[in-house]
Design a protein around this motif. Structure first.
Motif, PDB file in Angstrom:
ATOM      1  N   TRP A  71     -95.855  16.225  20.017  1.00 36.49           N
ATOM      2  CA  TRP A  71     -96.619  16.471  21.250  1.00 36.49           C
ATOM      3  C   TRP A  71     -97.984  17.103  20.918  1.00 36.49           C
ATOM      4  N   TRP A  72     -98.510  16.726  19.764  1.00 35.46           N
ATOM      5  CA  TRP A  72     -99.801  17.282  19.363  1.00 35.46           C
ATOM      6  C   TRP A  72    -100.911  16.294  19.607  1.00 35.46           C
ATOM      7  N   GLU A  94    -104.119  21.466  17.146  1.00 29.81           N
ATOM      8  CA  GLU A  94    -102.826  20.830  16.854  1.00 29.81           C
ATOM      9  C   GLU A  94    -103.028  19.402  16.395  1.00 29.81           C
ATOM     10  N   GLY A 116     -97.835  20.458  26.774  1.00 28.37           N
ATOM     11  CA  GLY A 116     -97.558  21.664  25.996  1.00 28.37           C
ATOM     12  C   GLY A 116     -96.072  21.928  25.855  1.00 28.37           C
ATOM     13  N   SER A 117     -95.698  22.452  24.702  1.00 26.82           N
ATOM     14  CA  SER A 117     -94.331  22.805  24.329  1.00 26.82           C
ATOM     15  C   SER A 117     -93.383  21.610  24.411  1.00 26.82           C
ATOM     16  N   HIS A 177     -88.029  21.729  17.218  1.00 33.44           N
ATOM     17  CA  HIS A 177     -88.039  23.144  16.836  1.00 33.44           C
ATOM     18  C   HIS A 177     -86.802  23.518  16.021  1.00 33.44           C
ATOM     19  N   HIS A 222     -94.659  29.776  13.813  1.00 33.19           N
ATOM     20  CA  HIS A 222     -95.529  30.237  14.893  1.00 33.19           C
ATOM     21  C   HIS A 222     -94.989  31.546  15.449  1.00 33.19           C
ATOM     22  N   TRP A 267    -100.701  29.014  18.506  1.00 34.24           N
ATOM     23  CA  TRP A 267    -101.487  27.790  18.589  1.00 34.24           C
ATOM     24  C   TRP A 267    -102.771  28.091  19.353  1.00 34.24           C
ATOM     25  N   LEU A 312     -90.923  30.902  16.110  1.00 31.93           N
ATOM     26  CA  LEU A 312     -90.465  29.528  16.294  1.00 31.93           C
ATOM     27  C   LEU A 312     -91.043  28.734  15.147  1.00 31.93           C
ATOM     28  N   ASP A 353     -92.036  24.648  13.966  1.00 34.06           N
ATOM     29  CA  ASP A 353     -92.093  23.199  14.190  1.00 34.06           C
ATOM     30  C   ASP A 353     -91.573  22.516  12.937  1.00 34.06           C
ATOM     31  N   LYS A 390    -103.915  24.718  12.729  1.00 39.04           N
ATOM     32  CA  LYS A 390    -102.896  24.846  13.779  1.00 39.04           C
ATOM     33  C   LYS A 390    -102.763  26.265  14.321  1.00 39.04           C
ATOM     34  N   HIS A 436     -89.407  27.987  23.036  1.00 43.51           N
ATOM     35  CA  HIS A 436     -89.698  27.017  21.980  1.00 43.51           C
ATOM     36  C   HIS A 436     -88.505  26.783  21.064  1.00 43.51           C
TER      37      HIS A 436
END
Ligand code: GAL
Length: 427
Positions: free
Chosen positions: A40-41, A46, A74-75, A99, A153, A278, A310, A312, A346, A385
């Motif tokens: 989702w970047w 990002e 987002g998220s 995540h 993050h 972020w 969290l 990614d 990022k 997240h």
């Protein structure tokens, strides 16, 4: 050394080098075709980070055609829904963002649709390079490791502009109580929004920072293990405080993305914003601001000494159309080189401890600060997240917060949260 020995050594080195290069190039040449990367970047730091990774991967694997299937939101609010329906329809991408923690384990791993990646960890020596705690978040009870983390993050960060605070005569509040009783009224009197908040998921993001600030790391962690009773007075006080904090925020929350909310702080319309780091990527890459001047940060009120984390990660779904290319991508993603390409853009920390975090050219003052905290603080997991409480709990909790944002009814919110917890985690 004799001449003969010297030449023998030279020859050996040459042979080894040739073999090495040959095996590398055979390896890269072997890998071809389309590689669909799902995330989702789509914007700012990002997207810049992801694109920089794809560019370097393209140099290493020129025969692979990367398809960047990022879904905005987002998220992962939209991406996760798209991913679910694709997975259910037997149409997985080659690799997807997920995540670390509950989001990976309680959905995809539990459904048996992820391939274990231990072979990559063993071949790359990553069991030594990745923190044990992080590896356990992406492993099952048998020690199968299911994804490759690209970053760490931090969720509990409060952002502000130092010169603006000075102008309004306020300081960074040390606790939520101070924020509610002192900082917020002073800012309202100066006609400034005390706290910029955005759409639904950013409200859950704020809630977890308030919960951590009110409960402390141990009791916060207990929310996810059953050691902290959701019906307790301390949880009542989380909802009470959260209600008071929301009352200090903009009323058009639901129409704002996280970037919009961060932007209000930079524009001087709002004093503070609680968002993951972020936002540092956004400030550094999109807005080209200088850390400490154009934007500054602090642990969200009451959470000094605690790191709400969290991570990614990317995994390998069973039935990935181009498994070989996906494995090459994951191998690259977890390397120190890739992590140093991605994370400075990022706003996150490299998860691989072989990365060059000490390099202050790459990792500025924000990262240095976050890294100190990451390596010394109490670590707890993010609800917003996916580290803890994903799936049914998160969906249900999101509804509770949506209703709470309109009626502010502490007793009702807590009672439904207790019910939800029992339903999802109770005996
Ligand atoms: C998080 C994700 C971050 C960032 C953020 C905003 O869930 O872990 O990498 O993308 O959402 O979209």
């Amino acid at each position: 050394m004799s001449n003969r020995k010297f030449y023998a050594l030279l020859l050996l080195t040459a042979v080894l080098l040739t073999l090495g290069i040959a095996s590398l190039s055979v390896h890269a040449q072997d890998v071809s075709g389309d590689l669909e990367i799902f995330s989702w970047w789509v914007g700012g730091g990002e997207a810049a980070g992801l694109e920089a990774l794809i560019a370097r991967f393209g140099e290493l694997y020129p025969d692979v055609n990367v398809i960047n299937s990022a879904v905005a939101g987002g998220s992962g609010v939209n991406a996760q829904a798209v991913l679910s329906s694709r997975m259910q329809g037997g149409d997985p991408p080659d690799t997807f963002q997920v995540h670390a923690g509950s989001e990976l384990n309680d959905t995809w791993v539990a459904a048996g649709v992820m391939e274990p990646l231990n072979f990559i960890y063993e071949e790359e020596g990553w069991t030594e390079s990745y923190p044990e705690g992080l590896i356990s978040l992406i492993s099952d009870a048998e020690g199968n490791i299911y994804s490759v983390p690209v970053n760490i993050h931090r969720s509990n960060v409060m952002w502000y502009v130092p010169a603006n605070l000075e102008q309004w005569g306020v300081t960074v509040p040390a606790t939520w109580e101070e924020f509610v009783t002192t900082t917020c009224p002073a800012l309202l009197a100066a006609d400034v929004t005390p706290l910029a908040v955005g759409q639904a998921w950013t409200q859950m993001h704020l809630w977890e920072s308030v919960a951590l600030g009110v409960l402390g790391p141990e009791a916060y962690a207990g929310l996810w293990t059953g050691d902290t009773d959701w019906a307790s007075a301390e949880v009542t006080s989380v909802f009470e405080t959260y209600g008071q904090v929301l009352a200090c925020s903009n009323s058009d929350r639901d129409g704002l993305s996280w970037q919009d909310a961060s932007q209000r702080v930079i524009n001087g319309e709002a004093a503070f914003n609680v968002m993951g780091d972020w936002a540092a990527g956004y400030f550094l890459v999109d807005l080209a601001l200088e850390p400490g001047v154009g934007f500054a940060w602090s642990a969200s009120p009451g959470t000094e000494g605690a790191f709400l984390m969290l991570s990614d990660t990317f995994g390998l779904p069973v039935g990935a159309p181009n498994r070989e290319a996906a494995v090459a991508w994951l191998r690259f993603l977890g390397s120190a080189e890739a992590q140093d390409i991605f994370n400075p853009l990022k706003g996150s920390l490299p998860a691989n401890t072989d990365a060059d975090i000490e390099n202050t050219e790459l990792y500025n003052a924000y990262f240095q600060d976050a890294y100190t905290d990451w390596t010394t603080n109490a670590i707890v997991g993010s609800l917003a997240h996916g580290a803890v409480g994903y799936g049914e709990f998160k969906d249900g909790f999101s509804n509770i917060l949506a209703v709470f944002a309109t009626d502010g009814d502490v007793a009702a919110a807590q009672a439904i949260a207790v019910e939800l917890w029992n339903e999802v985690y109770g005996e």
